[in-house]
Motif scaffolding. Sequence first.
Motif, PDB file in Angstrom:
ATOM      1  N   ASP A  25       1.046  -1.260   0.058  1.00 22.56           N
ATOM      2  CA  ASP A  25       0.132  -0.043   0.127  1.00 22.56           C
ATOM      3  C   ASP A  25       0.401   1.595   0.277  1.00 22.56           C
ATOM      4  O   ASP A  25       1.562   1.542   1.315  1.00 22.56           O
ATOM      5  CB  ASP A  25      -0.771  -0.031   1.263  1.00 22.56           C
ATOM      6  CG  ASP A  25      -1.518   1.352   1.417  1.00 22.56           C
ATOM      7  OD1 ASP A  25      -1.973   2.223   0.068  1.00 22.56           O
ATOM      8  OD2 ASP A  25      -2.297   1.712   2.124  1.00 22.56           O
ATOM      9  N   SER A  27      -0.792   4.191  -0.585  1.00 25.60           N
ATOM     10  CA  SER A  27      -1.126   5.460  -0.278  1.00 25.60           C
ATOM     11  C   SER A  27      -0.901   6.739   0.487  1.00 25.60           C
ATOM     12  O   SER A  27      -1.288   7.668   0.175  1.00 25.60           O
ATOM     13  CB  SER A  27      -2.905   4.891  -0.307  1.00 25.60           C
ATOM     14  OG  SER A  27      -2.751   4.445   1.599  1.00 25.60           O
ATOM     15  N   VAL A  32       0.420  11.361  -3.719  1.00 26.88           N
ATOM     16  CA  VAL A  32      -0.435  10.667  -3.996  1.00 26.88           C
ATOM     17  C   VAL A  32      -1.793  10.444  -3.219  1.00 26.88           C
ATOM     18  O   VAL A  32      -1.955  10.524  -2.069  1.00 26.88           O
ATOM     19  CB  VAL A  32      -0.612   8.589  -3.290  1.00 26.88           C
ATOM     20  CG1 VAL A  32      -1.635   7.611  -4.318  1.00 26.88           C
ATOM     21  CG2 VAL A  32       0.956   8.260  -4.482  1.00 26.88           C
ATOM     22  N   ASP A  34      -4.634   8.858  -4.987  1.00 26.57           N
ATOM     23  CA  ASP A  34      -5.834   7.283  -5.053  1.00 26.57           C
ATOM     24  C   ASP A  34      -5.509   6.482  -5.784  1.00 26.57           C
ATOM     25  O   ASP A  34      -3.836   6.344  -6.222  1.00 26.57           O
ATOM     26  CB  ASP A  34      -6.950   7.856  -6.013  1.00 26.57           C
ATOM     27  CG  ASP A  34      -7.577   6.595  -6.036  1.00 26.57           C
ATOM     28  OD1 ASP A  34      -7.334   5.214  -4.599  1.00 26.57           O
ATOM     29  OD2 ASP A  34      -8.906   6.708  -6.472  1.00 26.57           O
ATOM     30  N   VAL A  35      -4.809   5.359  -4.993  1.00 31.47           N
ATOM     31  CA  VAL A  35      -4.326   4.330  -5.864  1.00 31.47           C
ATOM     32  C   VAL A  35      -5.585   2.808  -6.451  1.00 31.47           C
ATOM     33  O   VAL A  35      -6.911   2.729  -5.655  1.00 31.47           O
ATOM     34  CB  VAL A  35      -3.682   2.972  -4.335  1.00 31.47           C
ATOM     35  CG1 VAL A  35      -3.068   1.912  -5.220  1.00 31.47           C
ATOM     36  CG2 VAL A  35      -2.684   4.123  -3.606  1.00 31.47           C
ATOM     37  N   HIS A 125      -0.987  -1.963  -9.518  1.00 31.01           N
ATOM     38  CA  HIS A 125      -1.677  -0.641  -9.058  1.00 31.01           C
ATOM     39  C   HIS A 125      -1.509   0.427  -9.735  1.00 31.01           C
ATOM     40  O   HIS A 125       0.213   1.113  -9.634  1.00 31.01           O
ATOM     41  CB  HIS A 125      -1.702  -0.715  -7.983  1.00 31.01           C
ATOM     42  CG  HIS A 125      -2.387  -1.416  -7.265  1.00 31.01           C
ATOM     43  ND1 HIS A 125      -2.366  -2.967  -6.982  1.00 31.01           N
ATOM     44  CD2 HIS A 125      -3.440  -1.321  -6.255  1.00 31.01           C
ATOM     45  CE1 HIS A 125      -3.327  -3.318  -6.315  1.00 31.01           C
ATOM     46  NE2 HIS A 125      -3.943  -2.894  -5.840  1.00 31.01           N
ATOM     47  N   LEU A 127      -0.595   5.125  -9.093  1.00 29.58           N
ATOM     48  CA  LEU A 127      -0.772   5.545  -8.089  1.00 29.58           C
ATOM     49  C   LEU A 127      -0.763   7.017  -9.150  1.00 29.58           C
ATOM     50  O   LEU A 127      -0.645   7.065 -10.218  1.00 29.58           O
ATOM     51  CB  LEU A 127       0.453   5.901  -7.183  1.00 29.58           C
ATOM     52  CG  LEU A 127       1.304   5.052  -6.951  1.00 29.58           C
ATOM     53  CD1 LEU A 127       2.394   4.628  -6.328  1.00 29.58           C
ATOM     54  CD2 LEU A 127       0.423   4.344  -5.668  1.00 29.58           C
ATOM     55  N   ASP A 129      -2.343  11.545  -8.849  1.00 29.62           N
ATOM     56  CA  ASP A 129      -2.425  12.345  -8.182  1.00 29.62           C
ATOM     57  C   ASP A 129      -3.919  12.840  -7.697  1.00 29.62           C
ATOM     58  O   ASP A 129      -4.840  12.152  -8.135  1.00 29.62           O
ATOM     59  CB  ASP A 129      -1.633  13.355  -8.269  1.00 29.62           C
ATOM     60  CG  ASP A 129      -1.731  14.061  -9.765  1.00 29.62           C
ATOM     61  OD1 ASP A 129      -3.060  14.135 -10.313  1.00 29.62           O
ATOM     62  OD2 ASP A 129      -1.282  14.905 -10.604  1.00 29.62           O
TER      63      ASP A 129
END
Length: 504
Positions: A25, A27, A32, A34-35, A125, A127, A129
């Motif tokens: 994770d 996040s 960042v 949202d992931v 995943h 990442l 903004d």
Amino acid sequence: MADTKREIERKYEGPAASEAAGPPDLSGVPGVADVIDKGITRLDATYYDTADQRLAADSLTLRRRTGGDDAGWHLKLPVADGVRDEIHAPLSETVPDRLTALVRSRIRDAELVALVRLATSRHVHELVDGEGSPLAEVSLDRVRAERLHGGADTAEWTEIEIELADGQDPAFLDKAGKHLHKAGLHRSASPSKLAKALAETGSRTKPRKHEHAEPVTAGDHVLAYLRAQRHAVIELDPAVRLDAPDSVHRMRVATRRMRSTFRSFGNVLDRAVTTPVAVELKWLAGELGVDRDHEVLTERFTEALDALPRPLLSGPVRNRLRAWSTARGGDSRRRLLAVLDSKRYLDLLAALDRLLAEPPLREAAAAKPHKVLAAAVRKDFEKVAALVEHALDLPSGGDRDVAMHEARKKAKRTRYAAEAATHALGKPAKALTKAVKSLQNLLGEHQDSVMARESLRELADQAHAAGESTFTFGVLYGREEQRAAVAEAGLPGTWKKVGKRAAL
């Protein structure tokens, strides 16, 4: 067709990666918002190299990959730690000719064979903004490697890969790296999956011999400098083929440095052996110069036209320059690519390899470097001094132009000799290198003006034959005369400063 992408990424490993169900994770990484889970992709890649792994030795990778959104052929060229240029070509059964050409300086006439196959399950995943723009992709890769040539071993491992999105600040990877370290991961010791696969299946790529040993004798220092230039030629070959900025100039300089080194240190390396190689290096430099000189002149004329007041622009001068540049540039570009594909060029690379593997050392090569190298640099400098003094004694005109050009060539040789001796002689050689470079630049500006005036006459003749005004080309010619006059006026002062740095 092929396209190039700059890839900036880092790889991490550790028990935490092997035990994880997905990427860690991230996040909490600053920036960042949202992931996004992009799901799992199956990738199947076969890596190609020569049987003795010449590409891997230089940290290049060539693969054919299926799966994912960029299936096809990928050639990765190292730029810096964690930074590579990835060149893509469409999927095909055999290695695309263009990619083969880009590795020709390494593989020469050796066959490319399927070396390793990697099957990867990649959980990605993304990442993003606060505006939803991608920052990076982080993936959990479960890899199975199978040796296809030179053995039949297999290996499996899990790693975390984080790749920066296009246009993002590389400092973001530092921030993400801190979170990965806290998660129990560390940077991978292997620069690529292929390197790890070769190591895990029992074949570590051997470093090139003797290239990293600390120089001790005069011969060691000279050979270290030559090896660096040979490596530059080979490394720049794909950049020249891709028409990367300044690549032609840098390759040409490397060939000149080798030629100058052969001449300056004839008491270290037997000239009877090095001269035939120097002749071929001169040929290559000349072929590189066709493209480079034209490129420099086009840029010079474009900047000059941009600086002219509108009333001095008469006739379709920009169109005339564009036509001249396109015609000359296109021809020289095609010729240069043919040179890099020629047997003569590959034979030159092979001759350099042989010379450096079994150098023709003379008695002075075994001596301590300070006395031998300093004497060679001083000898070159004395030749420069004689030529500069001769040029200063001549009136402005054709004879002085020639004398200044000859002084420029000898100044280059002195500069390169001082560069080769810097590791041994220290600050005095470094100071002389800098001083002679300033002289070379001034003399080079003068010679550029001489060449520019010749080309301006050619452009004016073409314009006249087409019924166009030649006025603007005359204005540029006059300004080039003025630039030459400024260089000539600055020569005495520059030379005086250089003389203060001559002591070694």
